[in-house]
Design a protein around this motif. Structure first.
Motif, mmCIF file in Angstrom:
data_model
loop_
_atom_site.group_PDB
_atom_site.id
_atom_site.type_symbol
_atom_site.label_atom_id
_atom_site.label_comp_id
_atom_site.label_asym_id
_atom_site.label_seq_id
_atom_site.Cartn_x
_atom_site.Cartn_y
_atom_site.Cartn_z
ATOM 1 N N PHE A 39 104.067 76.255 28.540
ATOM 2 C CA PHE A 39 102.888 75.368 28.924
ATOM 3 C C PHE A 39 102.617 74.759 27.804
ATOM 4 O O PHE A 39 101.934 73.532 27.825
ATOM 5 N N VAL A 40 102.797 74.787 26.511
ATOM 6 C CA VAL A 40 102.096 73.838 25.267
ATOM 7 C C VAL A 40 103.046 72.619 25.383
ATOM 8 O O VAL A 40 102.421 71.586 25.251
ATOM 9 N N ASP A 41 104.153 72.783 25.468
ATOM 10 C CA ASP A 41 105.282 71.442 25.656
ATOM 11 C C ASP A 41 105.001 70.625 26.596
ATOM 12 O O ASP A 41 104.908 69.427 26.376
ATOM 13 N N ARG A 42 104.983 71.400 27.894
ATOM 14 C CA ARG A 42 104.999 70.471 29.076
ATOM 15 C C ARG A 42 103.828 70.061 29.391
ATOM 16 O O ARG A 42 103.580 69.271 30.534
ATOM 17 N N CYS A 43 102.580 70.606 29.128
ATOM 18 C CA CYS A 43 101.375 70.323 29.467
ATOM 19 C C CYS A 43 100.375 70.135 28.680
ATOM 20 O O CYS A 43 99.824 68.930 28.203
ATOM 21 N N ALA A 44 99.905 71.307 27.598
ATOM 22 C CA ALA A 44 98.577 71.318 27.002
ATOM 23 C C ALA A 44 98.747 70.332 25.807
ATOM 24 O O ALA A 44 97.707 69.440 25.726
ATOM 25 N N GLU A 45 99.718 69.717 25.292
ATOM 26 C CA GLU A 45 99.915 68.803 24.397
ATOM 27 C C GLU A 45 99.936 67.285 24.884
ATOM 28 O O GLU A 45 99.347 66.500 24.227
ATOM 29 N N ARG A 46 100.308 67.277 26.180
ATOM 30 C CA ARG A 46 100.482 65.935 26.586
ATOM 31 C C ARG A 46 99.309 65.128 26.843
ATOM 32 O O ARG A 46 99.331 63.922 26.476
ATOM 33 N N LEU A 47 98.210 65.749 27.378
ATOM 34 C CA LEU A 47 97.119 64.750 27.737
ATOM 35 C C LEU A 47 96.525 64.503 26.428
ATOM 36 O O LEU A 47 96.213 63.062 26.212
ATOM 37 N N PRO A 48 95.998 65.244 25.426
ATOM 38 C CA PRO A 48 95.382 64.840 24.192
ATOM 39 C C PRO A 48 96.254 63.828 23.544
ATOM 40 O O PRO A 48 95.707 62.687 22.788
ATOM 41 N N VAL A 49 97.463 64.057 23.449
ATOM 42 C CA VAL A 49 98.219 63.086 22.734
ATOM 43 C C VAL A 49 98.276 61.740 23.384
ATOM 44 O O VAL A 49 98.305 60.657 22.754
ATOM 45 N N ARG A 50 98.415 61.884 24.723
ATOM 46 C CA ARG A 50 98.354 60.228 25.319
ATOM 47 C C ARG A 50 96.925 59.674 25.184
ATOM 48 O O ARG A 50 96.793 58.630 25.199
ATOM 49 N N MET A 51 95.826 60.363 25.294
ATOM 50 C CA MET A 51 94.540 59.786 25.286
ATOM 51 C C MET A 51 94.302 59.368 23.832
ATOM 52 O O MET A 51 93.874 58.173 23.595
ATOM 53 N N PHE A 52 94.510 60.250 22.870
ATOM 54 C CA PHE A 52 94.579 59.649 21.307
ATOM 55 C C PHE A 52 95.262 58.453 21.245
ATOM 56 O O PHE A 52 94.846 57.345 20.669
ATOM 57 N N GLY A 53 96.563 58.341 21.751
ATOM 58 C CA GLY A 53 97.518 57.236 21.319
ATOM 59 C C GLY A 53 96.975 55.909 22.383
ATOM 60 O O GLY A 53 96.847 54.670 21.733
ATOM 61 N N ASP A 54 96.135 56.140 23.508
ATOM 62 C CA ASP A 54 95.482 55.095 24.288
ATOM 63 C C ASP A 54 94.486 54.408 23.578
ATOM 64 O O ASP A 54 94.345 53.511 23.261
ATOM 65 N N ARG B 3 97.616 44.697 14.053
ATOM 66 C CA ARG B 3 96.097 44.397 14.425
ATOM 67 C C ARG B 3 95.533 43.102 13.339
ATOM 68 O O ARG B 3 94.768 42.386 14.046
ATOM 69 N N ARG B 4 95.986 42.940 12.318
ATOM 70 C CA ARG B 4 95.566 42.033 11.444
ATOM 71 C C ARG B 4 95.962 40.533 12.238
ATOM 72 O O ARG B 4 95.123 39.517 12.101
ATOM 73 N N LYS B 5 96.975 40.598 12.689
ATOM 74 C CA LYS B 5 97.739 39.083 13.247
ATOM 75 C C LYS B 5 97.225 39.183 14.417
ATOM 76 O O LYS B 5 96.954 38.132 14.996
ATOM 77 N N LYS B 6 97.210 40.219 15.264
ATOM 78 C CA LYS B 6 96.900 40.167 16.641
ATOM 79 C C LYS B 6 95.804 41.159 17.057
ATOM 80 O O LYS B 6 96.231 42.191 17.717
ATOM 81 N N PRO B 7 94.493 40.976 16.994
ATOM 82 C CA PRO B 7 93.699 42.076 17.261
ATOM 83 C C PRO B 7 93.655 42.417 18.764
ATOM 84 O O PRO B 7 94.296 41.673 19.871
ATOM 85 N N ALA B 8 93.571 43.730 19.050
ATOM 86 C CA ALA B 8 93.530 44.191 20.561
ATOM 87 C C ALA B 8 92.315 44.940 20.655
ATOM 88 O O ALA B 8 91.305 45.239 19.981
ATOM 89 N N ASP B 9 92.105 45.596 21.986
ATOM 90 C CA ASP B 9 90.952 46.404 22.347
ATOM 91 C C ASP B 9 91.298 47.807 21.962
ATOM 92 O O ASP B 9 91.451 48.803 22.834
ATOM 93 N N ASP B 10 91.180 48.216 20.798
ATOM 94 C CA ASP B 10 91.435 49.583 20.203
ATOM 95 C C ASP B 10 90.634 49.903 19.118
ATOM 96 O O ASP B 10 90.359 49.184 18.336
ATOM 97 N N LEU B 11 90.891 51.195 18.613
ATOM 98 C CA LEU B 11 90.250 51.748 17.457
ATOM 99 C C LEU B 11 90.817 51.218 16.271
ATOM 100 O O LEU B 11 90.072 51.019 15.322
ATOM 101 N N PHE B 12 92.102 50.877 16.154
ATOM 102 C CA PHE B 12 92.776 50.287 15.062
ATOM 103 C C PHE B 12 92.040 48.953 14.667
ATOM 104 O O PHE B 12 91.739 48.601 13.464
ATOM 105 N N THR B 13 91.921 48.271 15.664
ATOM 106 C CA THR B 13 91.380 46.971 15.585
ATOM 107 C C THR B 13 89.964 46.929 15.080
ATOM 108 O O THR B 13 89.572 46.357 13.937
ATOM 109 N N SER B 14 89.008 48.126 15.519
ATOM 110 C CA SER B 14 87.616 48.132 15.127
ATOM 111 C C SER B 14 87.777 48.561 13.608
ATOM 112 O O SER B 14 87.101 47.898 12.793
#
Ligand code: HEM
Length: 431
Positions: free
Chosen positions: A161-176, A231-242
């Motif tokens: 469950f950890v590998d195939r499910c639990a980890e995937r959603l938070p990792v994806r949302m954080f990455g987005d 992001r310094r070269k090319k700003p985007a709509d994400d937290l790194f840019t902020s």
């Protein structure tokens, strides 16, 4: 460490004997959660704010460390959490003693106090408000659906469950939210896990725990540096840019400061939510009637239920503060420099606040748990995001594969995160 208060050294003056009910040994942390809960119950009843010897085999031991106060009652955890002038974070927030360079690279505003902590927290807080999270609700639902698509019709009907499910959603949302490219996400998740795994023998192997944590921080800072440059070269709509564009007191953040933000948020966002959903499917297995109750009116009941998911799982076990002035807690005299450690799973099983605390009761309302902290300046910034992910994930799981059974969880052997490394999960596949 950043605080407007000068460093206050700890002292052993006028301290009682170290408590006979101890929570600092390796043996204590090697026990099961249930065994530890028995000790916490004794402490709550007999010595709710107890003087403890320093953590055994700390990662970076301090020979002058006299010990710490262990706070185990719900009411005292709330008092300590909310009085951010008397109990500060700037002298360290972890229960274990860790090397200064590791702390510098990993803790960001969690290990700061006013005036800098609120300024830095504000830079990212707009991304986590209920209103902002509501705007990405559909994105979270889609992500949850795709995570469950990944195994729901698998004819084997069994996964980790950890590998195939639990980890995937938070990792994806954080990455987005941060704008981490797909190919860097798995490395980000592994390193975020290593940052908090300093006492887990399996993850550490024959390396020194400090080496593992530091290497993980360096990897995450390396990923951050690459993305900051882009992001310094090319700003985007994400937290790194902020963060790249942000100014605090008229100054831009350094790469090191943004890197520490990235480490703090990657750990805070991914591991906690992953462990909460793992413990929750296990709880549904142990308390079958709760799934039926929830599914009678999922939309109407899930918000109440999620509070119980977090109370019951309590994935964050401890955070520490340092006293800045003399005060009293449960009749104990606390003096400046004293370390004060809050044990959240203990507060969440306090029978003075929760009736039948060992029961997973999704209808519990009110549910003033301290799983996200006890309030105050450091209260979990990501609580709305975590709840939204849990709501979306459990909707998918409980509607699509309602017949399931979670096996025995293999627990992470650390004294900070109550975590699940692996857990078998058997289910009737979706047609
Ligand atoms: C079920 C999941 C989660 C649990 C149980 C949890 C728990 C906690 C706890 C106990 C604290 C410390 C509170 C205090 O010291 O008073 C905290 C702080 C924090 N959490 Fe969470 N958390 C979760 C999910 C998240 C997520 C998804 C994020 C997303 C970014 C996040 C970001 C943070 C941050 C940035 C802090 C530090 C806040 C500050 O120092 O101002 N957490 N969390």
């Amino acid at each position: 460490m950043t605080t407007d208060v000068e460093f206050i050294p700890a002292t052993s003056e006028n301290k009682p004997e170290h408590s006979a009910i101890e929570v600092s040994s390796k043996a204590f942390w090697a026990q099961t959660s249930e065994q530890r809960d028995e000790t916490f119950a004794r402490l709550r009843a007999e010595d709710p704010v107890s003087w403890q010897r320093p953590v055994e085999e700390a990662v970076a031991p301090d020979p002058n460390d006299p010990g710490y106060w262990a706070v185990t009652k719900h009411a005292d955890i709330v008092t300590v959490s909310r009085d951010n002038r008397t109990f500060i974070n700037g002298q360290g927030v972890l229960f274990d003693m860790l090397p200064a360079d590791f702390l510098e690279m990993s803790q960001s505003f969690m290990a700061m106090d006013a005036p800098r902590q609120p300024l830095l927290r504000k830079l990212v807080s707009s991304a986590f408000t209920p209103r902002r999270i509501a705007t990405i609700e559909d994105q979270i639902k889609t992500a949850a659906r795709e995570v469950v698509d990944g195994f729901a019709s698998d004819p084997a009907g069994e996964i980790d469950f950890v590998d195939r499910c639990a980890e995937r959603l938070p990792v994806r949302m954080f990455g987005d939210m941060f704008g981490v490219p797909e190919e860097m996400r798995s490395q980000t998740a592994t390193s975020a896990g290593d940052v908090v795994a300093w006492a887990d023998p399996e993850r550490i192997g024959d390396r020194h725990p400090a080496e593992v944590g530091l290497a993980a921080c360096q990897t995450l800072h390396g990923i951050a540096a690459e993305l900051i440059a882009e992001r310094r070269k090319k700003p985007a709509d994400d937290l790194f840019t902020s963060l790249v564009e942000a100014e605090v007191d008229g100054q831009k953040l350094t790469d090191g400061e943004i890197g520490a933000f990235f480490v703090l948020l990657s750990v805070a966002a991914t591991d906690t939510t992953k462990h909460t959903s793992s413990f929750t499917v296990r709880a549904f297995t142990d308390f079958r009637d709760q799934q039926r109750w929830l599914m009678e009116d999922y939309d109407g009941r899930i918000s109440t239920a999620i509070e119980e998911f977090v109370r019951y799982a309590s994935p964050v076990m401890t955070f520490r503060r340092t006293a800045t002035r003399e005060t009293e807690l449960a009749g104990k005299k606390i003096i400046p420099g004293d370390k004060v450690v809050m044990f959240y799973p203990s507060g969440n099983r306090d029978a003075d606040v929760f009736e039948a605390p060992d029961r997973f009761d999704l209808s519990r309302d009110p549910n003033p748990h301290v799983g996200f902290g006890g309030g105050g300046a450091h209260f979990c910034l990501g609580n709305q995001l975590a709840k939204s992910m849990l709501r979306a994930l459990f909707h998918e799981l409980l509607t699509r594969i309602p017949e399931f059974e979670a096996g025995e969880p293999e627990l992470l052997g650390t004294n900070f995160m109550r975590g699940v490394k692996r857990m078998p999960f058997r289910f009737t596949p979706e047609k």
